[in-house]
Design a protein around this motif. Structure first.
Motif, PDB file in Angstrom:
ATOM      1  N   ALA A  64       4.064   6.850  34.558  1.00  0.00           N
ATOM      2  CA  ALA A  64       2.423   6.623  34.819  1.00  0.00           C
ATOM      3  C   ALA A  64       2.059   7.135  36.437  1.00  0.00           C
ATOM      4  CB  ALA A  64       2.386   5.238  34.591  1.00  0.00           C
ATOM      5  N   LEU A  65       2.970   6.339  37.103  1.00  0.00           N
ATOM      6  CA  LEU A  65       2.476   6.756  38.569  1.00  0.00           C
ATOM      7  C   LEU A  65       2.751   8.473  38.791  1.00  0.00           C
ATOM      8  CD1 LEU A  65       4.657   4.778  41.175  1.00  0.00           C
ATOM      9  CD2 LEU A  65       2.113   4.738  40.725  1.00  0.00           C
ATOM     10  N   GLY A  66       3.645   8.967  38.062  1.00  0.00           N
ATOM     11  CA  GLY A  66       3.781  10.302  38.313  1.00  0.00           C
ATOM     12  C   GLY A  66       2.555  11.080  37.854  1.00  0.00           C
ATOM     13  N   ALA A  67       1.686  10.528  36.932  1.00  0.00           N
ATOM     14  CA  ALA A  67       0.810  11.319  36.316  1.00  0.00           C
ATOM     15  C   ALA A  67      -0.529  11.277  37.500  1.00  0.00           C
ATOM     16  CB  ALA A  67       0.040  10.578  35.358  1.00  0.00           C
ATOM     17  N   LEU A  68      -0.206  10.484  38.438  1.00  0.00           N
ATOM     18  CA  LEU A  68      -1.586  10.360  39.664  1.00  0.00           C
ATOM     19  C   LEU A  68      -1.042  11.640  40.773  1.00  0.00           C
ATOM     20  CD1 LEU A  68      -1.409   6.554  40.312  1.00  0.00           C
ATOM     21  CD2 LEU A  68      -3.160   7.938  39.142  1.00  0.00           C
ATOM     22  N   ILE A 101      -2.901  12.408  44.189  1.00  0.00           N
ATOM     23  CA  ILE A 101      -2.383  12.146  45.676  1.00  0.00           C
ATOM     24  C   ILE A 101      -2.094  13.564  46.472  1.00  0.00           C
ATOM     25  CG2 ILE A 101      -0.445  10.998  46.758  1.00  0.00           C
ATOM     26  CD1 ILE A 101       0.273   9.538  44.236  1.00  0.00           C
ATOM     27  N   GLY A 102      -1.678  14.514  45.795  1.00  0.00           N
ATOM     28  CA  GLY A 102      -1.301  15.655  46.618  1.00  0.00           C
ATOM     29  C   GLY A 102      -2.781  16.197  46.935  1.00  0.00           C
ATOM     30  N   GLU A 103      -3.797  16.230  46.248  1.00  0.00           N
ATOM     31  CA  GLU A 103      -4.949  16.662  46.517  1.00  0.00           C
ATOM     32  C   GLU A 103      -5.730  15.982  47.573  1.00  0.00           C
ATOM     33  OE1 GLU A 103      -9.381  15.573  44.722  1.00  0.00           O
ATOM     34  OE2 GLU A 103      -7.705  15.469  43.405  1.00  0.00           O
ATOM     35  N   ILE A 104      -5.496  14.654  47.881  1.00  0.00           N
ATOM     36  CA  ILE A 104      -5.886  13.766  48.826  1.00  0.00           C
ATOM     37  C   ILE A 104      -5.123  13.987  50.050  1.00  0.00           C
ATOM     38  CG2 ILE A 104      -6.389  11.443  49.798  1.00  0.00           C
ATOM     39  CD1 ILE A 104      -8.098  11.659  47.652  1.00  0.00           C
ATOM     40  N   GLY A 160       2.943  11.304  55.629  1.00  0.00           N
ATOM     41  CA  GLY A 160       3.336  11.022  54.313  1.00  0.00           C
ATOM     42  C   GLY A 160       2.253  10.167  53.600  1.00  0.00           C
ATOM     43  N   LEU A 161       2.136  10.272  52.417  1.00  0.00           N
ATOM     44  CA  LEU A 161       1.046   9.555  51.875  1.00  0.00           C
ATOM     45  C   LEU A 161       1.643   9.188  50.236  1.00  0.00           C
ATOM     46  CD1 LEU A 161      -1.989   8.665  51.443  1.00  0.00           C
ATOM     47  CD2 LEU A 161      -2.391  10.801  50.342  1.00  0.00           C
ATOM     48  N   SER A 162       1.495   7.691  50.018  1.00  0.00           N
ATOM     49  CA  SER A 162       2.103   7.294  48.646  1.00  0.00           C
ATOM     50  C   SER A 162       1.194   6.245  48.056  1.00  0.00           C
ATOM     51  CB  SER A 162       3.353   6.610  49.163  1.00  0.00           C
ATOM     52  OG  SER A 162       3.311   5.393  49.813  1.00  0.00           O
ATOM     53  N   VAL A 163       1.528   6.146  46.704  1.00  0.00           N
ATOM     54  CA  VAL A 163       0.855   4.953  45.935  1.00  0.00           C
ATOM     55  C   VAL A 163       1.977   4.232  45.460  1.00  0.00           C
ATOM     56  CG1 VAL A 163      -0.351   4.735  43.854  1.00  0.00           C
ATOM     57  CG2 VAL A 163      -1.217   6.553  45.233  1.00  0.00           C
ATOM     58  N   THR A 164       2.041   2.937  45.750  1.00  0.00           N
ATOM     59  CA  THR A 164       2.974   2.112  45.521  1.00  0.00           C
ATOM     60  C   THR A 164       2.752   0.967  44.517  1.00  0.00           C
ATOM     61  OG1 THR A 164       3.600   2.203  47.838  1.00  0.00           O
ATOM     62  CG2 THR A 164       4.552   0.277  46.198  1.00  0.00           C
ATOM     63  N   SER A 165       3.625   0.796  43.420  1.00  0.00           N
ATOM     64  CA  SER A 165       3.254  -0.330  42.655  1.00  0.00           C
ATOM     65  C   SER A 165       4.437  -1.358  42.102  1.00  0.00           C
ATOM     66  CB  SER A 165       2.611   0.337  41.418  1.00  0.00           C
ATOM     67  OG  SER A 165       2.168  -0.780  40.488  1.00  0.00           O
ATOM     68  N   THR A 166       4.509  -1.817  41.281  1.00  0.00           N
ATOM     69  CA  THR A 166       5.504  -2.634  40.794  1.00  0.00           C
ATOM     70  C   THR A 166       5.976  -2.176  39.423  1.00  0.00           C
ATOM     71  OG1 THR A 166       4.388  -4.369  40.083  1.00  0.00           O
ATOM     72  CG2 THR A 166       4.824  -4.568  42.274  1.00  0.00           C
ATOM     73  N   THR A 167       7.410  -2.374  39.152  1.00  0.00           N
ATOM     74  CA  THR A 167       7.884  -2.322  37.663  1.00  0.00           C
ATOM     75  C   THR A 167       7.097  -3.008  36.678  1.00  0.00           C
ATOM     76  OG1 THR A 167       9.896  -3.666  38.305  1.00  0.00           O
ATOM     77  CG2 THR A 167      10.012  -1.391  38.585  1.00  0.00           C
ATOM     78  N   THR A 168       6.663  -4.242  37.139  1.00  0.00           N
ATOM     79  CA  THR A 168       5.988  -5.024  36.002  1.00  0.00           C
ATOM     80  C   THR A 168       4.863  -4.571  35.626  1.00  0.00           C
ATOM     81  OG1 THR A 168       5.094  -6.540  37.879  1.00  0.00           O
ATOM     82  CG2 THR A 168       7.262  -7.242  36.864  1.00  0.00           C
ATOM     83  N   ARG A 169       4.224  -3.690  36.385  1.00  0.00           N
ATOM     84  CA  ARG A 169       2.674  -3.432  36.540  1.00  0.00           C
ATOM     85  C   ARG A 169       2.753  -1.771  35.864  1.00  0.00           C
ATOM     86  NH1 ARG A 169      -1.252  -5.081  40.917  1.00  0.00           N
ATOM     87  NH2 ARG A 169      -0.624  -2.965  41.982  1.00  0.00           N
ATOM     88  N   THR A 170       3.691  -0.995  36.228  1.00  0.00           N
ATOM     89  CA  THR A 170       3.592   0.129  35.610  1.00  0.00           C
ATOM     90  C   THR A 170       4.996   0.685  35.659  1.00  0.00           C
ATOM     91  OG1 THR A 170       2.719   2.388  36.119  1.00  0.00           O
ATOM     92  CG2 THR A 170       3.243   1.290  37.997  1.00  0.00           C
ATOM     93  N   ASP A 220      -9.696   5.357  51.337  1.00  0.00           N
ATOM     94  CA  ASP A 220     -10.513   4.457  50.601  1.00  0.00           C
ATOM     95  C   ASP A 220     -10.613   4.983  49.303  1.00  0.00           C
ATOM     96  OD1 ASP A 220     -11.030   2.785  52.449  1.00  0.00           O
ATOM     97  OD2 ASP A 220     -12.715   3.853  53.264  1.00  0.00           O
ATOM     98  N   ASP A 221     -11.039   6.423  49.305  1.00  0.00           N
ATOM     99  CA  ASP A 221     -11.381   7.161  47.835  1.00  0.00           C
ATOM    100  C   ASP A 221     -10.016   6.665  47.022  1.00  0.00           C
ATOM    101  OD1 ASP A 221     -12.292   8.601  45.965  1.00  0.00           O
ATOM    102  OD2 ASP A 221     -11.580  10.491  47.089  1.00  0.00           O
ATOM    103  N   LEU A 222      -8.890   7.208  47.419  1.00  0.00           N
ATOM    104  CA  LEU A 222      -7.698   6.997  46.680  1.00  0.00           C
ATOM    105  C   LEU A 222      -7.377   5.783  46.218  1.00  0.00           C
ATOM    106  CD1 LEU A 222      -5.179   8.860  45.716  1.00  0.00           C
ATOM    107  CD2 LEU A 222      -3.994   8.135  47.642  1.00  0.00           C
ATOM    108  N   ALA A 223      -7.586   4.867  47.060  1.00  0.00           N
ATOM    109  CA  ALA A 223      -7.344   3.471  46.592  1.00  0.00           C
ATOM    110  C   ALA A 223      -8.218   2.941  45.561  1.00  0.00           C
ATOM    111  CB  ALA A 223      -7.675   2.513  48.004  1.00  0.00           C
ATOM    112  N   ALA A 224      -9.662   3.184  45.621  1.00  0.00           N
ATOM    113  CA  ALA A 224     -10.574   3.023  44.650  1.00  0.00           C
ATOM    114  C   ALA A 224     -10.330   3.748  43.305  1.00  0.00           C
ATOM    115  CB  ALA A 224     -11.963   3.574  44.931  1.00  0.00           C
ATOM    116  N   ARG A 225      -9.587   4.650  43.339  1.00  0.00           N
ATOM    117  CA  ARG A 225      -9.488   5.498  42.145  1.00  0.00           C
ATOM    118  C   ARG A 225      -8.177   5.362  41.275  1.00  0.00           C
ATOM    119  NH1 ARG A 225      -9.824  11.995  41.990  1.00  0.00           N
ATOM    120  NH2 ARG A 225      -9.810  12.063  44.413  1.00  0.00           N
ATOM    121  N   THR A 226      -7.196   4.943  42.293  1.00  0.00           N
ATOM    122  CA  THR A 226      -6.121   4.265  41.472  1.00  0.00           C
ATOM    123  C   THR A 226      -5.985   2.846  41.367  1.00  0.00           C
ATOM    124  OG1 THR A 226      -4.951   4.204  43.684  1.00  0.00           O
ATOM    125  CG2 THR A 226      -4.780   6.291  42.745  1.00  0.00           C
ATOM    126  N   GLY A 227      -6.500   2.131  42.096  1.00  0.00           N
ATOM    127  CA  GLY A 227      -6.574   0.659  41.993  1.00  0.00           C
ATOM    128  C   GLY A 227      -5.110   0.165  42.578  1.00  0.00           C
TER     129      GLY A 227
END
Lengths: 270, 270
Positions: free
Chosen positions: A233-237, A241-244, A219-229, A94-101
């Motif tokens: 930019a993802l790498g900056a997160l 992600i590692g912390e979570i 495993g834990l991941s943050v997913t997005s699309t090439t149109t959005r990011t 929940d936390d990660l989702a809220a922070r990254t969107g």
DNA sequence: TACCACGGTTTCATTATTTGAAACCAAGTC
DNA sequence: GACTTGGTTTCAAATAATGAAACCGTGGTA
């Protein structure tokens, strides 16, 4: 040809049939199953009968279709609570989702495949079983590669044996060698990318969830699309992600099931 | 003593063991299971070994604990999609939840018990597996009684045989006779109440979901608390609940699985 | 109407798997 | 050092699974 393990005994065969039914999107008739399995008619018939009688399969006498039975849903509830990271990880997701969107995936390895056990969707509300319980390939997804990368040699070997490489996109690493090289790079880097290797336009950044002793828990991941990011930019997160992931791992290790608790008389559930 | 059916063959026994593990809230050790089952040591040992090897159970070598395995989660995904009303009912549940602002339960009967396959929670967000997959008693819940009431005589008989009556609250109908009378009243009235029969303070109004031919497909309920509303107020919602149930039934009957669809080569999911 | 083909179900002698009492082993405990 | 407790393995006997073939009911078709 399902990359099955050597079926042990009758139970193994029955479960093979169960998988056969379950792994198809729609219910199947006896004859369909007969073609797809290599059991003789009578054997398959009896296995189906047993599984149906046991509630593991559902048989509609009207259409003659066999479908995965509800008893599985009940059993899965326990499996999810017992063996998955999901109940523990929930607040962290929940936390990660809220922070990254962005969309969050929590996955574990099951028989060499990626099994998603929880998910946070960018916009839409959670979609229950429709999402959790899904399986995907390990060799071409972020979480999959992240988990493979930290697997012990023999475990990796068995997992690799179960991959059925397929070139989903132009970027897919569709053979053992390139995948092994990638895994080494992932270990060195500390996290895995999915560079549109599974679906065009879909990128992600994933890390493994490791126990104190280095065992792969998930495993834990943050997913997005090439149109959005972008990957950058993802790498900056990554640190976030590692912390979570670390928090989840820590929680998983300290977690003990609510102790003993007066053993009810053997009266099944509740 | 689990009210089980006569175990058919080895598969039946294996599944009995599986249930045994799954129906306890926390993982169990070999010796715990040995006490609870009446299998001889060696037999139980081998069954556990097989199930573990098959991924239906998880065995932690550290603690020696057996837990429900992740393979079940994967299978359940199929079961949920194949055999439950949930995927079909989803939009209708959303609608009902929005219109009533109360907690909604969608359930089906499984082995004489109420199996919740979906839920909408008044305030909190959905809780995934933690909610769906849960089981509850049939004789003292709204959905349970609603489903029992419309069961065919023999089906009712087998279902009743599986009830293990227990007086949860002062209102619980804890014997066959009063329950049968209640079921008749429910049939006459068209819907079932839960008058704090399961948990104090919790009331609900439930209707069955019936196929065109009158077969019980599931149950639908709106639940609230005595502090927030009254039976009468809930009762006023009956037409709306019934209407939604009818819509779900209609949808379920017209629903056909996305037909044939070029059979992919046997390469598992996706 | 008779004939055939297509699912699906049942039979039955053969075969292979499961069974479980008992022995065994590894760690603790007293 | 003898004695539990918890788990694993053995092995002949008992049982359950097997599968080729026969069978049945239904629907199509000549």
């Amino acid at each position: 040809m399902v990359a099955g393990g050597h079926a042990d005994g009758t139970v193994g065969k029955a479960l093979e049939v169960l998988d056969l039914v379950a792994s198809h999107g729609r219910p199947l008739r006896f004859s369909d199953l007969l073609v797809r399995s290599d059991f003789p008619k009578a054997t398959l018939y009896r296995l189906l009968q047993t599984l149906t009688h046991q509630g593991m399969l559902d048989h509609d006498p009207e259409t003659g279709n066999y479908a995965a039975g509800l008893r599985l849903v009940r059993l899965a509830h326990a499996a999810w609570a017992h063996s998955s990271l999901a109940p523990i990880a929930r607040p962290f997701l929940d936390d990660l989702a809220a922070r990254t969107g962005e969309t969050i995936h929590l996955a574990q390895l099951d028989q060499g495949q990626v099994l998603y056990v929880d998910k946070r969707n960018a916009a839409q509300p959670v979609e229950m079983f429709a999402q959790a319980g899904k399986v995907g390939p390990a060799y071409c997804t972020g979480v999959g590669k992240a988990m493979l990368a930290w697997l012990a040699p023999e475990a990796l070997e068995t997992a690799l044996a179960r991959q059925s490489f397929h070139r989903h996109t132009a970027q897919t690493l569709d053979n053992r060698e390139t995948l092994l090289a990638e895994l080494a790079a992932i270990r060195a880097r500390g996290h895995a990318w999915d560079r549109e290797e599974h679906e065009p336009g879909i990128i992600c950044c994933a890390v493994p969830i490791l126990s104190g002793s280095g065992r792969v828990l998930g495993g834990l991941s943050v997913t997005s699309t090439t149109t959005r990011t972008t990957l950058e930019a993802l790498g900056a997160l990554t640190p976030m992600i590692g912390e979570i992931a670390a928090k989840i791992a820590a929680e998983a290790e300290s977690w003990r099931f609510p102790d003993e608790a007066a053993v009810r008389d053997g009266a099944g559930p509740r």
